[in-house]
Design a protein around this motif. Structure first.
Motif, mmCIF file in Angstrom:
data_model
loop_
_atom_site.group_PDB
_atom_site.id
_atom_site.type_symbol
_atom_site.label_atom_id
_atom_site.label_comp_id
_atom_site.label_asym_id
_atom_site.label_seq_id
_atom_site.Cartn_x
_atom_site.Cartn_y
_atom_site.Cartn_z
ATOM 1 N N PRO A 25 -2.192 -13.220 7.138
ATOM 2 C CA PRO A 25 -1.289 -12.437 6.573
ATOM 3 C C PRO A 25 -2.020 -11.521 5.405
ATOM 4 O O PRO A 25 -3.143 -11.637 5.028
ATOM 5 N N GLY A 26 -1.326 -10.369 5.056
ATOM 6 C CA GLY A 26 -1.682 -9.556 4.146
ATOM 7 C C GLY A 26 -0.387 -8.569 3.747
ATOM 8 O O GLY A 26 0.391 -8.404 4.518
ATOM 9 N N ARG A 27 -0.685 -8.175 2.385
ATOM 10 C CA ARG A 27 0.655 -7.336 2.109
ATOM 11 C C ARG A 27 -0.223 -6.437 1.029
ATOM 12 O O ARG A 27 -0.531 -6.587 0.108
ATOM 13 N N HIS A 28 0.233 -5.049 1.393
ATOM 14 C CA HIS A 28 -0.472 -3.993 0.875
ATOM 15 C C HIS A 28 0.068 -3.371 -0.600
ATOM 16 O O HIS A 28 -0.149 -2.691 -1.432
ATOM 17 N N ALA A 29 1.435 -3.817 -0.737
ATOM 18 C CA ALA A 29 2.130 -3.332 -1.795
ATOM 19 C C ALA A 29 3.040 -4.711 -2.168
ATOM 20 O O ALA A 29 3.726 -5.519 -1.322
ATOM 21 N N GLY A 30 3.658 -4.659 -3.523
ATOM 22 C CA GLY A 30 4.415 -5.736 -3.844
ATOM 23 C C GLY A 30 5.969 -5.299 -3.664
ATOM 24 O O GLY A 30 6.775 -6.431 -2.856
ATOM 25 N N HIS A 31 6.305 -4.327 -3.857
ATOM 26 C CA HIS A 31 7.683 -3.825 -3.529
ATOM 27 C C HIS A 31 7.743 -3.481 -1.995
ATOM 28 O O HIS A 31 7.086 -2.933 -1.163
ATOM 29 N N ALA A 32 9.154 -4.124 -1.470
ATOM 30 C CA ALA A 32 9.150 -3.697 -0.120
ATOM 31 C C ALA A 32 9.528 -2.307 0.263
ATOM 32 O O ALA A 32 9.322 -1.849 1.420
ATOM 33 N N VAL A 33 9.974 -1.594 -0.482
ATOM 34 C CA VAL A 33 10.137 -0.088 -0.077
ATOM 35 C C VAL A 33 8.799 0.577 -0.022
ATOM 36 O O VAL A 33 8.463 1.269 0.822
ATOM 37 N N LEU A 34 7.898 0.148 -1.110
ATOM 38 C CA LEU A 34 6.555 0.629 -0.854
ATOM 39 C C LEU A 34 5.803 0.265 0.274
ATOM 40 O O LEU A 34 4.995 0.919 0.889
ATOM 41 N N ARG A 35 5.849 -0.961 0.741
ATOM 42 C CA ARG A 35 5.295 -1.497 2.035
ATOM 43 C C ARG A 35 5.692 -0.689 3.019
ATOM 44 O O ARG A 35 4.988 -0.611 4.143
ATOM 45 N N ARG A 36 6.985 -0.198 3.053
ATOM 46 C CA ARG A 36 7.336 0.720 4.173
ATOM 47 C C ARG A 36 6.541 2.139 4.161
ATOM 48 O O ARG A 36 6.577 2.600 5.192
ATOM 49 N N LEU A 37 6.157 2.339 2.989
ATOM 50 C CA LEU A 37 5.359 3.630 3.162
ATOM 51 C C LEU A 37 3.932 3.629 3.245
ATOM 52 O O LEU A 37 3.332 4.807 3.824
ATOM 53 N N LEU A 38 3.500 2.376 3.236
ATOM 54 C CA LEU A 38 1.993 2.222 3.504
ATOM 55 C C LEU A 38 1.810 1.557 4.808
ATOM 56 O O LEU A 38 2.879 0.607 5.381
ATOM 57 N N PRO A 39 0.749 1.543 5.460
ATOM 58 C CA PRO A 39 0.579 0.962 6.686
ATOM 59 C C PRO A 39 0.355 -0.467 6.710
ATOM 60 O O PRO A 39 -0.304 -1.059 5.960
ATOM 61 N N PRO A 40 0.953 -1.362 7.594
ATOM 62 C CA PRO A 40 0.625 -2.706 7.669
ATOM 63 C C PRO A 40 -0.758 -2.863 7.669
ATOM 64 O O PRO A 40 -1.672 -2.367 8.221
#
Length: 303
Positions: free
Chosen positions: A157-172
């Motif tokens: 697992p990994g998560r590039h951002a805390g907020h779900a909206v920002l995660r959709r803007l960044l690559p998995p």
């Protein structure tokens, strides 16, 4: 993707470069790590050689982070892409310009297998022409063998951002566990690579799947985007992840290389000391090597 085990032809003597045997103790009883810079490390275990997150831009060049964002490189890579040894695979945590840059895209051998996220794999196969790219979903694994030794790479697992909206803007992004050992035998070395993740509770699941790693390679830097959004671990988060996962040794990388990185290595070292983990830190700087022997209590050698 072709069968991963024994996927190489016998080694051409002319391809046996000086980098692979630069250390007299480079055998299957230790792993040698060359910290090239940013999140790029060269891993050698016996005849197996892997490269992580290839970033070979030069000082002053710009990496593209998407959505019109650029960041300038502040350091020079310790090794040029043209000077790499033969590679068995590339482990790519995600598709960002400071982890997979235009120099890697143009000059890496397009026949080398790349192990990465499904998102990155689709683009590498269809746009960049790296047809031996495998997209690993979380907890899926692939094993590579060469010369009587093997490495199993498991996507974590990994998560590039805390907020779900920002995660959709960044690559998995993915972390990975690399388990090195004799072919068909038990692993003698576990190496965890965090990828560009922040600390969140989902990372605790790693300890349910694997014993504590012998070495954790942590991507730090406290990368800060416009608006003050932090998308990689700073010193406090890095120390907290080390506390949670409890590896035997910790190697910090991904700090001080780009203008978006705002948390210095010194911040992580201070936080690691504060939580009682200072004696686990491997002080391997840009351009240096560290040899980590297999087995509990083995002492790393930086050179």
């Amino acid at each position: 993707m072709p069968q991963p085990k024994n996927h190489h032809d016998p080694e051409d003597p002319d391809d046996h470069d000086k980098h692979h045997n630069h250390h007299p103790h480079l055998t299957g009883d230790a792993i040698d790590i060359h910290f090239i810079g940013n999140a790029t490390v060269l891993l050698s275990y016996g005849p197996l050689t892997l490269l992580t997150d290839p970033n070979f831009l030069h000082r002053g060049q710009y990496a593209y982070l998407g959505h019109g964002l650029l960041t300038r490189r502040l350091t020079e890579p310790a090794l040029d892409v043209h000077d790499l040894p033969r590679l068995d695979a590339v482990v790519l945590s995600h598709l960002h310009g400071d982890h997979w840059d235009r120099r890697a895209r143009r000059h890496l051998d397009h026949t080398v297998p790349i192990l990465t996220t499904p998102h990155a794999a689709r683009r590498l196969r269809t746009v960049h022409g790296f047809h031996r790219t495998a997209g690993l979903r979380t907890w899926k694994a692939l094993t590579l063998q060469r010369g009587g030794v093997e490495v199993t790479v498991t996507a974590l697992p990994g998560r590039h951002a805390g907020h779900a909206v920002l995660r959709r803007l960044l690559p998995p992004v993915m972390g990975s566990m690399l388990e090195f050992g004799p072919a068909g035998g038990p692993p003698c070395m576990r190496l965890y690579i965090s990828g560009d993740t922040l600390v969140y509770d989902g990372l605790d699941e790693i300890t349910e799947h694997f014993p504590a790693a012998d070495l954790a390679v942590l991507h730090l830097g406290g990368t800060r985007l416009p608006g003050g959004v932090v998308v990689t671990m700073d010193g406090t988060q890095g120390a907290e992840l080390a506390r949670r996962l409890d590896p035997r040794l910790v190697l910090p990388v991904h700090y001080g290389d780009y203008t978006v990185m705002r948390s210095p290595l010194s911040a992580f070292l201070a936080e690691a000391d504060a939580v009682g983990l200072g004696d686990r830190i491997v002080r391997c700087g840009h351009g240096e090597h560290v040899r980590v022997p297999c087995g509990p209590g083995a002492v790393p050698e930086v050179y």
